[in-house]
Design a protein around this motif. Structure first.
Motif, PDB file in Angstrom:
ATOM      1  N   PHE A 263       0.584  -1.122  -0.136  1.00  0.00           N
ATOM      2  CA  PHE A 263       0.010  -0.058   0.025  1.00  0.00           C
ATOM      3  C   PHE A 263       0.950   1.150  -0.053  1.00  0.00           C
ATOM      4  N   VAL A 264       2.026   1.153   0.213  1.00  0.00           N
ATOM      5  CA  VAL A 264       3.050   2.387   0.003  1.00  0.00           C
ATOM      6  C   VAL A 264       3.656   2.377  -1.059  1.00  0.00           C
ATOM      7  N   SER A 265       3.807   3.869  -1.568  1.00  0.00           N
ATOM      8  CA  SER A 265       4.319   3.874  -3.063  1.00  0.00           C
ATOM      9  C   SER A 265       5.727   3.605  -2.856  1.00  0.00           C
ATOM     10  N   PRO A 266       6.306   3.145  -4.039  1.00  0.00           N
ATOM     11  CA  PRO A 266       8.038   2.740  -4.180  1.00  0.00           C
ATOM     12  C   PRO A 266       8.543   4.055  -3.860  1.00  0.00           C
ATOM     13  N   GLU A 267       8.050   5.346  -4.184  1.00  0.00           N
ATOM     14  CA  GLU A 267       9.004   6.682  -3.950  1.00  0.00           C
ATOM     15  C   GLU A 267       9.035   6.870  -2.372  1.00  0.00           C
ATOM     16  N   ASP A 268       7.794   6.499  -1.906  1.00  0.00           N
ATOM     17  CA  ASP A 268       7.794   6.762  -0.220  1.00  0.00           C
ATOM     18  C   ASP A 268       8.767   5.784   0.496  1.00  0.00           C
ATOM     19  N   LEU A 269       8.726   4.489  -0.180  1.00  0.00           N
ATOM     20  CA  LEU A 269       9.574   3.562   0.595  1.00  0.00           C
ATOM     21  C   LEU A 269      11.053   3.789   0.416  1.00  0.00           C
ATOM     22  N   LEU A 270      11.560   4.601  -0.619  1.00  0.00           N
ATOM     23  CA  LEU A 270      12.935   4.842  -0.886  1.00  0.00           C
ATOM     24  C   LEU A 270      13.041   5.883  -0.089  1.00  0.00           C
ATOM     25  N   GLU A 271      12.225   6.922   0.161  1.00  0.00           N
ATOM     26  CA  GLU A 271      12.561   8.113   1.064  1.00  0.00           C
ATOM     27  C   GLU A 271      12.664   7.602   2.423  1.00  0.00           C
ATOM     28  N   ILE A 272      11.827   6.793   2.927  1.00  0.00           N
ATOM     29  CA  ILE A 272      11.881   6.102   4.420  1.00  0.00           C
ATOM     30  C   ILE A 272      13.227   5.227   4.420  1.00  0.00           C
ATOM     31  N   GLU A 273      13.645   4.562   3.612  1.00  0.00           N
ATOM     32  CA  GLU A 273      14.676   3.882   3.588  1.00  0.00           C
ATOM     33  C   GLU A 273      16.018   4.774   3.680  1.00  0.00           C
ATOM     34  N   ARG A 274      15.993   5.821   2.976  1.00  0.00           N
ATOM     35  CA  ARG A 274      17.245   6.661   2.986  1.00  0.00           C
ATOM     36  C   ARG A 274      17.210   7.347   4.460  1.00  0.00           C
ATOM     37  N   GLU A 275      16.135   7.387   5.080  1.00  0.00           N
ATOM     38  CA  GLU A 275      16.199   8.057   6.362  1.00  0.00           C
ATOM     39  C   GLU A 275      16.580   6.909   7.638  1.00  0.00           C
ATOM     40  N   LEU A 276      16.386   5.827   7.584  1.00  0.00           N
ATOM     41  CA  LEU A 276      16.653   4.943   8.493  1.00  0.00           C
ATOM     42  C   LEU A 276      17.614   4.936   9.228  1.00  0.00           C
ATOM     43  N   ILE A 277      18.952   4.843   8.449  1.00  0.00           N
ATOM     44  CA  ILE A 277      20.050   4.984   9.436  1.00  0.00           C
ATOM     45  C   ILE A 277      20.621   6.487   9.874  1.00  0.00           C
ATOM     46  N   PRO A 278      20.342   7.324   9.106  1.00  0.00           N
ATOM     47  CA  PRO A 278      20.652   8.923   9.788  1.00  0.00           C
ATOM     48  C   PRO A 278      19.576   9.332  10.712  1.00  0.00           C
ATOM     49  N   ALA A 279      18.464   9.042  10.520  1.00  0.00           N
ATOM     50  CA  ALA A 279      17.546   9.741  11.259  1.00  0.00           C
ATOM     51  C   ALA A 279      16.631   8.661  12.225  1.00  0.00           C
ATOM     52  N   PHE A 280      16.307   7.570  11.859  1.00  0.00           N
ATOM     53  CA  PHE A 280      15.276   6.826  12.816  1.00  0.00           C
ATOM     54  C   PHE A 280      16.199   5.930  13.743  1.00  0.00           C
ATOM     55  N   LEU A 281      17.121   4.970  13.044  1.00  0.00           N
ATOM     56  CA  LEU A 281      17.836   4.100  13.877  1.00  0.00           C
ATOM     57  C   LEU A 281      18.438   4.649  15.322  1.00  0.00           C
ATOM     58  N   PRO A 282      19.203   5.492  14.979  1.00  0.00           N
ATOM     59  CA  PRO A 282      20.057   6.144  15.991  1.00  0.00           C
ATOM     60  C   PRO A 282      19.489   6.486  17.236  1.00  0.00           C
ATOM     61  N   GLY A 283      18.218   7.060  17.197  1.00  0.00           N
ATOM     62  CA  GLY A 283      17.334   7.514  18.274  1.00  0.00           C
ATOM     63  C   GLY A 283      16.763   6.359  19.062  1.00  0.00           C
ATOM     64  N   LEU A 284      16.797   5.276  18.771  1.00  0.00           N
ATOM     65  CA  LEU A 284      15.974   4.148  19.146  1.00  0.00           C
ATOM     66  C   LEU A 284      16.809   3.114  20.242  1.00  0.00           C
ATOM     67  N   ASP A 285      16.176   2.742  20.901  1.00  0.00           N
ATOM     68  CA  ASP A 285      16.834   1.323  21.675  1.00  0.00           C
ATOM     69  C   ASP A 285      16.422   0.124  20.948  1.00  0.00           C
ATOM     70  N   LEU A 286      17.455  -0.317  20.269  1.00  0.00           N
ATOM     71  CA  LEU A 286      17.176  -1.515  19.174  1.00  0.00           C
ATOM     72  C   LEU A 286      17.556  -2.794  19.817  1.00  0.00           C
ATOM     73  N   THR A 287      16.648  -3.823  19.655  1.00  0.00           N
ATOM     74  CA  THR A 287      17.003  -5.318  20.131  1.00  0.00           C
ATOM     75  C   THR A 287      17.135  -5.777  18.582  1.00  0.00           C
ATOM     76  N   VAL A 288      17.963  -6.665  18.250  1.00  0.00           N
ATOM     77  CA  VAL A 288      17.817  -7.512  16.900  1.00  0.00           C
ATOM     78  C   VAL A 288      17.707  -9.030  17.466  1.00  0.00           C
ATOM     79  N   ALA A 289      17.196  -9.733  16.309  1.00  0.00           N
ATOM     80  CA  ALA A 289      16.959 -11.186  16.607  1.00  0.00           C
ATOM     81  C   ALA A 289      17.944 -11.859  15.178  1.00  0.00           C
ATOM     82  N   SER A 290      18.574 -12.755  15.769  1.00  0.00           N
ATOM     83  CA  SER A 290      19.327 -13.618  14.814  1.00  0.00           C
ATOM     84  C   SER A 290      19.227 -15.063  14.963  1.00  0.00           C
ATOM     85  N   VAL A 291      19.143 -15.646  13.972  1.00  0.00           N
ATOM     86  CA  VAL A 291      19.210 -17.248  13.672  1.00  0.00           C
ATOM     87  C   VAL A 291      20.416 -17.613  12.972  1.00  0.00           C
ATOM     88  N   ASP A 292      21.126 -18.743  13.682  1.00  0.00           N
ATOM     89  CA  ASP A 292      22.346 -18.906  12.913  1.00  0.00           C
ATOM     90  C   ASP A 292      23.420 -17.935  12.550  1.00  0.00           C
TER      91      ASP A 292
END
Length: 158
Positions: free
Chosen positions: A32-61
């Motif tokens: 339901f999200v336009s490809p242009e909006d997904l690209l815009e959000i993706e570009r902001e993940l590392i510089p704008a969103f992720l650093p301000g969060l407490d992040l927990t990751v899950a890994s398998v093998d």
């Protein structure tokens, strides 16, 4: 599968793999999200969103397959790689952040699987916005744990 999941705090060097998980998840569930909006959000993940969060990751093998990002009592984002959806990864991530005090979140209304996932785990809809936090036309549902203390702040988020 879920017994093989390892949860840990994210490190900065996890950010590229987190973005890969995000991309896999949204490609599978965010039609339901336009490809242009997904690209815009993706570009902001590392510089704008992720650093301000407490992040927990899950890994398998040793492979990073999911993550949850919180800000206080709010789950700001949680994504699981499409190859691992339905295998307990999201449930384990949510259990971890709930034990850390998360009581509220926002979810895209147009993502019924996610809405149902949270409902099945004790969240109820307490509000709705016609747009996302950036003003894009993607309705958001604010959800709160039905057993959560009513003294917490109103939900808001990404």
């Amino acid at each position: 599968m879920s017994d093989d999941v390892v949860l840990r705090a994210a490190r900065i060097d996890d950010f590229p793999a987190i973005v890969e998980v995000w991309r896999s998840s949204v490609d599978a569930t965010y039609g339901f999200v336009s490809p242009e909006d997904l690209l815009e959000i993706e570009r902001e993940l590392i510089p704008a969103f992720l650093p301000g969060l407490d992040l927990t990751v899950a890994s398998v093998d040793g492979r990073l397959v999911g993550f949850a990002g919180t800000a206080g009592a709010r789950l700001a984002m949680m994504f699981v790689h499409d190859d691992f959806r339905g295998k307990g990864v999201g449930t384990q991530l949510l259990s971890r952040v709930l034990s850390d005090g998360v009581t509220e979140l926002e979810v895209n209304e147009d993502n019924p699987d996610s809405v149902e996932f949270y409902r099945a785990r004790g969240f109820e809809v307490v509000g709705r916005s016609a747009v996302d936090d950036a003003g894009r036309p993607y309705p958001m549902l604010q959800m709160r744990r039905s057993d959560a203390d009513s003294g917490h702040a109103s939900p808001s988020g990404l």
